[in-house]
Design a protein around this motif. Sequence first.
Motif, mmCIF file in Angstrom:
data_model
loop_
_atom_site.group_PDB
_atom_site.id
_atom_site.type_symbol
_atom_site.label_atom_id
_atom_site.label_comp_id
_atom_site.label_asym_id
_atom_site.label_seq_id
_atom_site.Cartn_x
_atom_site.Cartn_y
_atom_site.Cartn_z
ATOM 1 N N ARG A 126 0.827 -1.204 0.000
ATOM 2 C CA ARG A 126 0.000 0.000 0.000
ATOM 3 C C ARG A 126 0.865 1.260 0.000
ATOM 4 O O ARG A 126 1.871 1.322 0.709
ATOM 5 C CB ARG A 126 -0.888 0.042 1.239
ATOM 6 C CG ARG A 126 -1.939 -1.046 1.302
ATOM 7 C CD ARG A 126 -2.866 -0.817 2.468
ATOM 8 N NE ARG A 126 -3.811 -1.900 2.649
ATOM 9 C CZ ARG A 126 -4.727 -1.919 3.604
ATOM 10 N NH1 ARG A 126 -4.806 -0.896 4.461
ATOM 11 N NH2 ARG A 126 -5.562 -2.930 3.720
ATOM 12 N N PRO A 127 0.476 2.266 -0.767
ATOM 13 C CA PRO A 127 1.194 3.542 -0.702
ATOM 14 C C PRO A 127 0.857 4.270 0.591
ATOM 15 O O PRO A 127 -0.147 3.971 1.243
ATOM 16 C CB PRO A 127 0.659 4.303 -1.917
ATOM 17 C CG PRO A 127 -0.698 3.737 -2.142
ATOM 18 C CD PRO A 127 -0.643 2.295 -1.723
ATOM 19 N N ALA A 128 1.692 5.198 0.976
ATOM 20 C CA ALA A 128 1.470 5.951 2.213
ATOM 21 C C ALA A 128 1.908 7.394 2.026
ATOM 22 O O ALA A 128 2.672 7.718 1.106
ATOM 23 C CB ALA A 128 2.248 5.311 3.364
ATOM 24 N N VAL A 129 1.410 8.251 2.905
ATOM 25 C CA VAL A 129 1.736 9.682 2.857
ATOM 26 C C VAL A 129 2.560 10.056 4.085
ATOM 27 O O VAL A 129 2.150 9.789 5.220
ATOM 28 C CB VAL A 129 0.457 10.535 2.807
ATOM 29 C CG1 VAL A 129 0.801 12.018 2.843
ATOM 30 C CG2 VAL A 129 -0.357 10.210 1.559
ATOM 31 N N CYS A 130 3.733 10.632 3.851
ATOM 32 C CA CYS A 130 4.590 11.130 4.933
ATOM 33 C C CYS A 130 4.233 12.578 5.238
ATOM 34 O O CYS A 130 4.083 13.382 4.316
ATOM 35 C CB CYS A 130 6.061 11.081 4.519
ATOM 36 S SG CYS A 130 6.902 9.580 4.994
ATOM 37 N N VAL A 131 4.146 12.915 6.520
ATOM 38 C CA VAL A 131 3.793 14.275 6.917
ATOM 39 C C VAL A 131 4.879 14.836 7.828
ATOM 40 O O VAL A 131 4.918 14.529 9.025
ATOM 41 C CB VAL A 131 2.440 14.306 7.654
ATOM 42 C CG1 VAL A 131 2.071 15.741 8.019
ATOM 43 C CG2 VAL A 131 1.347 13.668 6.820
ATOM 44 N N LEU A 136 7.060 23.241 14.330
ATOM 45 C CA LEU A 136 7.144 22.873 15.740
ATOM 46 C C LEU A 136 8.059 21.676 15.978
ATOM 47 O O LEU A 136 8.639 21.541 17.049
ATOM 48 C CB LEU A 136 5.742 22.565 16.287
ATOM 49 C CG LEU A 136 4.733 23.710 16.233
ATOM 50 C CD1 LEU A 136 3.446 23.310 16.926
ATOM 51 C CD2 LEU A 136 5.297 24.976 16.869
ATOM 52 N N ALA A 137 8.173 20.793 14.995
ATOM 53 C CA ALA A 137 9.030 19.612 15.142
ATOM 54 C C ALA A 137 9.698 19.335 13.801
ATOM 55 O O ALA A 137 9.347 18.387 13.096
ATOM 56 C CB ALA A 137 8.210 18.415 15.600
ATOM 57 N N PRO A 138 10.655 20.157 13.415
ATOM 58 C CA PRO A 138 11.233 20.083 12.065
ATOM 59 C C PRO A 138 11.995 18.800 11.764
ATOM 60 O O PRO A 138 12.290 18.524 10.605
ATOM 61 C CB PRO A 138 12.153 21.303 12.006
ATOM 62 C CG PRO A 138 12.461 21.623 13.427
ATOM 63 C CD PRO A 138 11.236 21.260 14.202
ATOM 64 N N VAL A 217 4.891 13.694 20.583
ATOM 65 C CA VAL A 217 4.948 13.890 19.127
ATOM 66 C C VAL A 217 5.821 15.073 18.743
ATOM 67 O O VAL A 217 6.608 15.011 17.797
ATOM 68 C CB VAL A 217 3.524 14.047 18.549
ATOM 69 C CG1 VAL A 217 3.570 14.476 17.084
ATOM 70 C CG2 VAL A 217 2.748 12.740 18.683
ATOM 71 N N LEU A 218 5.706 16.174 19.478
ATOM 72 C CA LEU A 218 6.422 17.399 19.108
ATOM 73 C C LEU A 218 7.711 17.612 19.904
ATOM 74 O O LEU A 218 8.336 18.663 19.791
ATOM 75 C CB LEU A 218 5.504 18.611 19.295
ATOM 76 C CG LEU A 218 4.206 18.603 18.475
ATOM 77 C CD1 LEU A 218 3.374 19.838 18.787
ATOM 78 C CD2 LEU A 218 4.506 18.529 16.982
ATOM 79 N N THR A 219 8.120 16.625 20.701
ATOM 80 C CA THR A 219 9.295 16.807 21.562
ATOM 81 C C THR A 219 10.596 16.345 20.920
ATOM 82 O O THR A 219 11.666 16.570 21.470
ATOM 83 C CB THR A 219 9.113 16.040 22.879
ATOM 84 O OG1 THR A 219 9.062 14.631 22.595
ATOM 85 C CG2 THR A 219 7.846 16.472 23.606
ATOM 86 N N GLY A 220 10.513 15.655 19.770
ATOM 87 C CA GLY A 220 11.712 15.130 19.142
ATOM 88 C C GLY A 220 12.142 13.787 19.708
ATOM 89 O O GLY A 220 13.260 13.326 19.440
ATOM 90 N N THR A 277 2.693 25.892 10.844
ATOM 91 C CA THR A 277 1.988 24.636 11.068
ATOM 92 C C THR A 277 1.267 24.160 9.817
ATOM 93 O O THR A 277 0.850 23.008 9.745
ATOM 94 C CB THR A 277 0.967 24.754 12.222
ATOM 95 O OG1 THR A 277 0.074 25.845 11.961
ATOM 96 C CG2 THR A 277 1.670 24.969 13.539
ATOM 97 N N ARG A 278 1.117 25.038 8.836
ATOM 98 C CA ARG A 278 0.467 24.645 7.591
ATOM 99 C C ARG A 278 1.436 24.625 6.408
ATOM 100 O O ARG A 278 1.026 24.381 5.284
ATOM 101 C CB ARG A 278 -0.682 25.604 7.269
ATOM 102 C CG ARG A 278 -1.854 25.430 8.216
ATOM 103 C CD ARG A 278 -3.042 26.236 7.788
ATOM 104 N NE ARG A 278 -4.233 25.855 8.530
ATOM 105 C CZ ARG A 278 -5.422 26.410 8.364
ATOM 106 N NH1 ARG A 278 -5.592 27.360 7.484
ATOM 107 N NH2 ARG A 278 -6.458 26.010 9.077
#
Length: 357
Positions: A126-131, A136-138, A217-220, A277-278
């Motif tokens: 299956r294909p997937a999308v990376c986000v 905030l969490a580069p 999630v945003l802490t690295g 964020t967008r």
Amino acid sequence: MSTHTRIAVDAAGGDHAPADSVKGALKAARKTDAEILLVGPPEQLEPEIQRCGGLPSNARLVPSADAIIEGEPATHALRRKSSCSVAVAAKLVRDGEADAYVSAGSTGAASVSAIYYMGMLPGISRPAVCVPLVGLAPKTVLIDGGANVDCKPTHMLSFAAIGTVYARRMLGIDAPTVALLSTGVEQGKGTRLLQESYPLLQQSGLNFVGNVEGYDVLTGKANVIVCDGIVGNIMLKFYESLGPCFTRWVVERLKGRPLVGAGRRVLCQMAAFTRVTRAESTGGGLLWGVNGVVQIMHGSSKAPHFERAIARARQAVEADVVNELRTEFTTIQQRCEQYLNSMPSAAEPHEALFPTV
């Protein structure tokens, strides 16, 4: 064979096509030595090309017979319109005439075209999308961002491999850490899917660090956060809502006060926060797991978004992400062979999408 990267653009796809797709693609062509292939019905594209001053030397028109109309069921539409713009773009990549394609048309049609005409990488069903969580969490990427809602442990394994290659090649992280997004850090936490995926990732040879929770999630704490598409899509939309929600909260508290000095500076910072964020969504995202580079864009994309998406597609081609993922997943499968053989197959026959070629 061309020495330049060749990007096919589904110029008939998107809410603002062909005006904005042509404008953005030709602007990209004039800023780079990449070859831009504008795919679409000539009667639609040629007037827009003339309005933009004609084709530069590194751009050309590739005719298609039709285009997918928004709202058409993807599989049904592609059966009837096998020479539509998005199908022609996918065939160009399949036939080696383009290195990548970009589309702001129907996400379903772009995905089905990629799967059917280009195929999936070995072992990835299956294909997937990376986000990437830019701003905030580069150094963190979330996968899957919404392409898959009913997942098996083998899908989670492929997501982890995809995220690792993305973090290494696109974010410049040498040894990305990988984690499962769960309700607790202990191995037995979470759904059955997470519990069965945990030992598989442990044996994968990836830099797996276990489970992380929502507030990690945003802490690295991990560079690659793996989840199914439902959780990933909810997380992505919540993340993108943070800026507007905080801005409204601040505005409510500044009511009746003059927007000068500190108050004005706060609002300016909140506007900047909303933009970061967008930021990832403005150029869409790569469709990972297919045998080629495919950049999927939002239907509402305008000319600057096409320009940005073309640049990202070129970056992915030049980073050779498809071949790296192929190699990475082959190695992972070898490491997990015994465990994988004990599990039901997750393979899905994509040929069933169409009755005939």
